[in-house]
Design an enzyme around this catalytic site. Sequence first.
Site, short mmCIF file in Angstrom:
data_model
loop_
_atom_site.label_atom_id
_atom_site.label_comp_id
_atom_site.label_asym_id
_atom_site.label_seq_id
_atom_site.Cartn_x
_atom_site.Cartn_y
_atom_site.Cartn_z
N LYS A 192 2.07 -2.75 1.49
CA LYS A 192 3.06 -2.46 0.47
C LYS A 192 4.38 -1.92 1.01
O LYS A 192 5.43 -2.06 0.38
CB LYS A 192 2.48 -1.46 -0.53
CG LYS A 192 1.36 -2.01 -1.40
CD LYS A 192 1.90 -2.95 -2.47
CE LYS A 192 0.82 -3.31 -3.47
NZ LYS A 192 1.34 -4.12 -4.58
N ASP A 221 -1.88 1.83 -8.29
CA ASP A 221 -3.31 2.01 -8.06
C ASP A 221 -3.55 2.70 -6.72
O ASP A 221 -4.70 2.92 -6.35
CB ASP A 221 -4.02 0.65 -8.07
CG ASP A 221 -4.13 0.10 -9.49
OD1 ASP A 221 -4.62 0.82 -10.36
OD2 ASP A 221 -3.73 -1.05 -9.72
#
Length: 402
Positions: A73, A120
């Site tokens: 990410k 998340d």
Amino acid sequence: MKFICNDARNPDANELPLWLSVNESVKALNFQKSMSGYAVTPLIALNRLAEAVGVAGIAVKDESYRLGLNAFKGLGVTYALGNVICGKLGIIIEDTTFDYLKSAEVRHKLGDLTFTTATDGNHGRAVAWVARQFGQKAVVYLPKGSAARRVEAIRETGAQAIVTEFNYDDTVQLAKEKAAENGWEIVQDTAWDGYTRIPQWIMQGYTTILGEVGEQIRHMEMPEPTHIVLQAGVGGMAGALLGYWANLYEGKHPVTLIVEPDNAACIFHSASVGDREPHQVYGSLETIMAGLACGEPNPIAWSILRDFADAYVSCPDYVAARGMRMLASPLEGDQRVISGESGAVGIGLLSLLMSEPEFSGIRSKLKLDQDSVVLFINTEGDTDPVLYRQIVWDGKYPMPQR
């Protein structure tokens, strides 16, 4: 497992998402290379596993090594926040470096900023980490049931991490509301009406993965992939890499499978409706694949997945658990890969696709055979180490009895 084959894949080069072109990818890569922590992540050939499942080759791009964050990410967030700061400074990202944007001079010009997001786990940790690099604050919201280690990893960056009582999609809505109330900059990896530029920058940052893969294949003299399996939550990573690949191959790219968990298969559901629009799924979205537990597709990613993917797959959790165990306990001669639940689902999928007689028709349609070379992206390592041990050591989420 459930499958939908995309008989309407769009080969028209005029419809390519040009904002994910190779030239745009190079801009992101050059900025990322200006970071002192940038390093190419490994591409691992699992030749013994390929032989065992009946394909010509398996390659795993291991993003667990990326920027010390144990997940991919950081690529998207780094490029997105870099562009946000450049916009506030009135410059373009091609004319600067990561180190300049984190300098005291820039912090003085900007003053105090707060970045916020819903996550998340992995995306939020990346937002918190990059915000700290730039000397700024971050407030991160997580859905109910988030793993304690993922929450702790965010707080270790100095960010505020708040676990809500909502599922992922409702937590995104909360983050949007808090950003508007407090004047914070929201950095979300999905899009909605009036909010597309930051998600596009995030997706452009992800394309570095396949840019590196291309160079590694040439350097390692590996065969070109014939297939790629991409995981989808909201679809940002999958859409980014497929869009890049579609541009690279001018719409005639290798076969692409999109895989999701059964309880959060919003891309699969959208494909099943067949009206070209994205469609949300509802409920708790409960799955061990926390990074994929998203009910509402990213609309700019969905349009790419709709037009250029070859198949959509919805999987039970035991498929991901099987993939984790296979990667953790390699055949002799193969390298071990530590993969979390969202990272391993593709390997589990391939092993079952190639071994179960009930999938012979799907194999034939997707041309999965002894000549296939399949590329996987291990999107995360053991970001929830407790669950990782329960699955790999204790056999949690076993294959059902036949």
